[in-house]
Design a protein around this motif. Structure first.
Motif, short mmCIF file in Angstrom:
data_model
loop_
_atom_site.label_atom_id
_atom_site.label_comp_id
_atom_site.label_asym_id
_atom_site.label_seq_id
_atom_site.Cartn_x
_atom_site.Cartn_y
_atom_site.Cartn_z
N ALA A 45 0.83 -1.28 -0.02
CA ALA A 45 0.05 -0.11 -0.06
C ALA A 45 0.94 1.22 -0.07
O ALA A 45 2.12 1.20 0.11
CB ALA A 45 -0.97 0.18 1.16
N PRO A 46 0.40 2.48 -0.19
CA PRO A 46 1.10 3.84 -0.06
C PRO A 46 1.66 3.79 1.42
O PRO A 46 1.39 3.04 2.47
CB PRO A 46 -0.08 4.69 -0.16
N ALA A 51 3.41 2.42 7.05
CA ALA A 51 4.04 2.95 8.38
C ALA A 51 3.12 2.58 9.36
O ALA A 51 3.66 2.13 10.46
CB ALA A 51 4.18 4.48 8.17
N HIS A 52 1.69 2.80 9.39
CA HIS A 52 1.03 2.52 10.35
C HIS A 52 0.80 0.97 10.67
O HIS A 52 0.25 0.41 11.87
CB HIS A 52 -0.68 3.09 10.22
N ALA A 53 0.72 0.22 9.79
CA ALA A 53 0.76 -1.26 9.83
C ALA A 53 1.84 -2.10 10.33
O ALA A 53 1.82 -3.18 11.17
CB ALA A 53 0.24 -1.86 8.61
N ARG A 54 2.90 -1.50 10.01
CA ARG A 54 4.31 -2.45 10.21
C ARG A 54 4.85 -2.20 11.82
O ARG A 54 4.64 -1.24 12.53
CB ARG A 54 5.39 -2.25 9.21
N PHE A 55 5.54 -3.18 12.26
CA PHE A 55 6.06 -3.34 13.45
C PHE A 55 7.32 -2.51 13.44
O PHE A 55 7.95 -1.84 14.34
CB PHE A 55 6.32 -4.84 13.78
N PHE A 56 8.23 -2.69 12.11
CA PHE A 56 9.34 -1.79 12.22
C PHE A 56 9.81 -1.96 10.83
O PHE A 56 9.56 -2.88 10.02
CB PHE A 56 10.71 -2.13 13.12
#
Length: 88
Positions: A45-46, A51-56
């Motif tokens: 995704a964009p 950034a909101h979904a990932r752990f790092f």
């Protein structure tokens, strides 16, 4: 380029893309870890959604040797990633 590695309890994604800048295009390689295997859809995704979904995540400079990126990817497969809490 997109490469996805499914670990038992998380998803490791290696993305390579080009960012257009006034001084010229810049190739970015990004290694990201997502806590849920179902995050595969979000992984492409964009940037804000990723950034909101990932752990790092870590971006590598264009001059980073492939062996360093490969070693980081292998290390990311073995990390312990906390699960998301369900929202009711």
């Amino acid at each position: 380029m997109r490469m996805f590695y499914q670990a038992p309890d998380h998803l490791v994604v290696l993305l390579e893309y080009v960012v257009q800048r006034p001084a010229g295009d810049v190739k970015v390689t990004e290694l990201a870890v997502y806590p849920e295997l179902t995050d595969l859809r979000v992984a492409t995704a964009p940037p804000v959604e990723r950034a909101h979904a990932r752990f790092f995540a870590v971006p590598f400079e264009p001059r980073t040797p492939v062996s360093v990126i490969g070693a980081a990817t292998i290390a990311a497969l073995t990390v312990s990633v906390p699960r998301r809490t369900k929202r009711y």
